[in-house]
Enzyme design. Sequence first.
Site, PDB file in Angstrom:
ATOM      1  N   LYS A   1     -91.302 -42.758   6.655  1.00 40.98           N
ATOM      2  CA  LYS A   1     -91.033 -43.053   8.060  1.00 40.98           C
ATOM      3  C   LYS A   1     -90.479 -44.471   8.165  1.00 40.98           C
ATOM      4  O   LYS A   1     -90.881 -45.362   7.406  1.00 40.98           O
ATOM      5  CB  LYS A   1     -92.342 -42.934   8.841  1.00 40.98           C
ATOM      6  CG  LYS A   1     -92.242 -43.115  10.340  1.00 40.98           C
ATOM      7  CD  LYS A   1     -93.621 -42.925  10.968  1.00 40.98           C
ATOM      8  CE  LYS A   1     -93.570 -42.966  12.477  1.00 40.98           C
ATOM      9  NZ  LYS A   1     -94.912 -42.714  13.073  1.00 40.98           N
TER      10      LYS A   1
ATOM     11  N   SER B   1     -94.534 -39.395  16.478  1.00 43.19           N
ATOM     12  CA  SER B   1     -93.371 -40.218  16.239  1.00 43.19           C
ATOM     13  C   SER B   1     -92.805 -40.095  14.826  1.00 43.19           C
ATOM     14  O   SER B   1     -91.714 -40.610  14.552  1.00 43.19           O
ATOM     15  CB  SER B   1     -93.721 -41.691  16.504  1.00 43.19           C
ATOM     16  OG  SER B   1     -94.735 -42.147  15.632  1.00 43.19           O
TER      17      SER B   1
ATOM     18  N   SER C   1     -99.102 -38.779  15.866  1.00 44.74           N
ATOM     19  CA  SER C   1     -97.749 -38.926  15.314  1.00 44.74           C
ATOM     20  C   SER C   1     -97.542 -38.370  13.919  1.00 44.74           C
ATOM     21  O   SER C   1     -96.406 -38.253  13.466  1.00 44.74           O
ATOM     22  CB  SER C   1     -97.337 -40.402  15.339  1.00 44.74           C
ATOM     23  OG  SER C   1     -97.159 -40.834  16.663  1.00 44.74           O
TER      24      SER C   1
END
Length: 560
Positions: free
Chosen positions: A131, A215, A239
């Site tokens: 990420k 996210s 997330s």
Amino acid sequence: MVTDWKSLATAKREAILQSIPPKWRIAKIPTAEEQKDVTGAYAQEFLSQKEIEITETDAVGIAEKVAAGQWSAVDVTEAFCHRASLAHQLLNCLHETFFDAALADAKALDAYYAEHKKTKGPLHGVPVSLKDQFHVKNVETTMGYVGWIGTFEGKKEDPRQGTYESELVRELRELGAVLYCKTSVPHTLMAGETVNNIIGYTWNPKDRFLCSGGSSGGEGALIGFRGSPLGLGTDIGGSIRIPAGFNGLFGIRPSAGRLPYEGMANSMDGQNSVLSVVGPLATTARSVKLMVQSLLSQSPWLYDPLVVEMPWRQEQEDDVWNTANSALGEFTFGVLKTDGVVNPQPPVARAVQMVVKAIEKAGHKVIPWESPDHHAGITTTLKTWTFDGGKDVHDAFALSGEPIAEQISMSYGNAPTDQKTASDIAANNVAQRQWKKKYLDAWNSTASATGTGNPIDAIICPLAPYPAARPKGYRWYAYTVWVNGLDYTSVVVPVTNADKNIDKYEPGYTPVSDHDKTAFEDYDAEIYDGAHVSVQLVGRRFQEEKMLALAEYVGQLLGK
């Protein structure tokens, strides 16, 4: 100084596309109407048979093949670089590619194997996606902010720019992992959908009318497309779990302090009431376990002051499998079917029931679970996101003057508000602690209802009201946020796929709230048809080994 954010964003977006080798470009990108599902047979059209075999093998299988000398790290890396390139063109899921560096690392790993006749570590030759919060040398970190382009977390001429690496990145290299790309996030990280002004919207590979979650949405989309076998995301309100669930993956939200977060970019850094945690997403439960176990072998507590000194506890995992394989053993689960404000849409309700039936068929017990003061606890948790009145995120937007996405403005507005005082924060922390105690007592009290003399092993519940939300449709976070507020361990288990022929609301269904009315009106069986549907299994704090084993066991019961 505020710059021309559109020019910066366009240049960055084009740079990402140009980093994809011409031989891996797709001549014509189909619309969602032309190709709703780009997984499986569609993706395979662009790949060789060897690339298909490699990229559709899970991380554990890859590690075994490389360790046995059957596959080279270079071949594996190149296959995933190719498939990741396809994924980005179809889904907008990458922020950074560094394929040349990855292939150089893979070549060095192959040389190490040839010389020493052994692997460097348990992740030797396994590609791992990250990420875009992880700092990697010679790779930019924008976290979706236009104002962070060409900087170190928004700071120009910072000596760390281009050289600094997050602690977890160092550990991955020590374990033999190959790092090759960083994945998309919603700017601020605070949304259940992934959208920013650099790459646009990240779509779900199984259903390109739907979001990939957030996210860690780029991770979910990339791994769901099989452009990565194993990746790392973060979770402060769902997330990791939301993208894992929306993309048919396993993923874990560990308790804070179990895995190292040191040296990563973040929003609201210094807010310590509810901490963001790092955890893996993967195509199989055993791959998630491989990552957690491997990272713990690096003694991260020696390098991250917030990590608890807690090595992998094999006995917890063994206890689960001993019970699962014993004719006399029995697990007991609680089940939360609805939070009472937004009922799960039909595919999610069916998935929860499928899990309950599979567990009961295997001889285990499931009892109803009612969360004590569920929404009061969620309220105290959500307040932590705005202690600073949104100053941190709005300062980041002000660096470029870029607009804030609607998915973010619903939480932060379009300008900062008043910051909370130290007394306000302390009072909220007290309320949260009292809620945790009430929850602990409620969990312990189930010992009288299980019939085993022990409290429930885990809670089965939805992770969202939706299989995967439609754009601008992720509006209800109550199914994930309570876990963060309690700092419990939660693992996502894929269950089934939405089916337009059976997943329908009962005739005359009456929404139980305005929020439920929104979810009810949003549901379109045709659009959702085929989408992944998952649930989460929630355990107590620091029960990562137990919950990973339970997730694998339940996955087996479901045929996953």
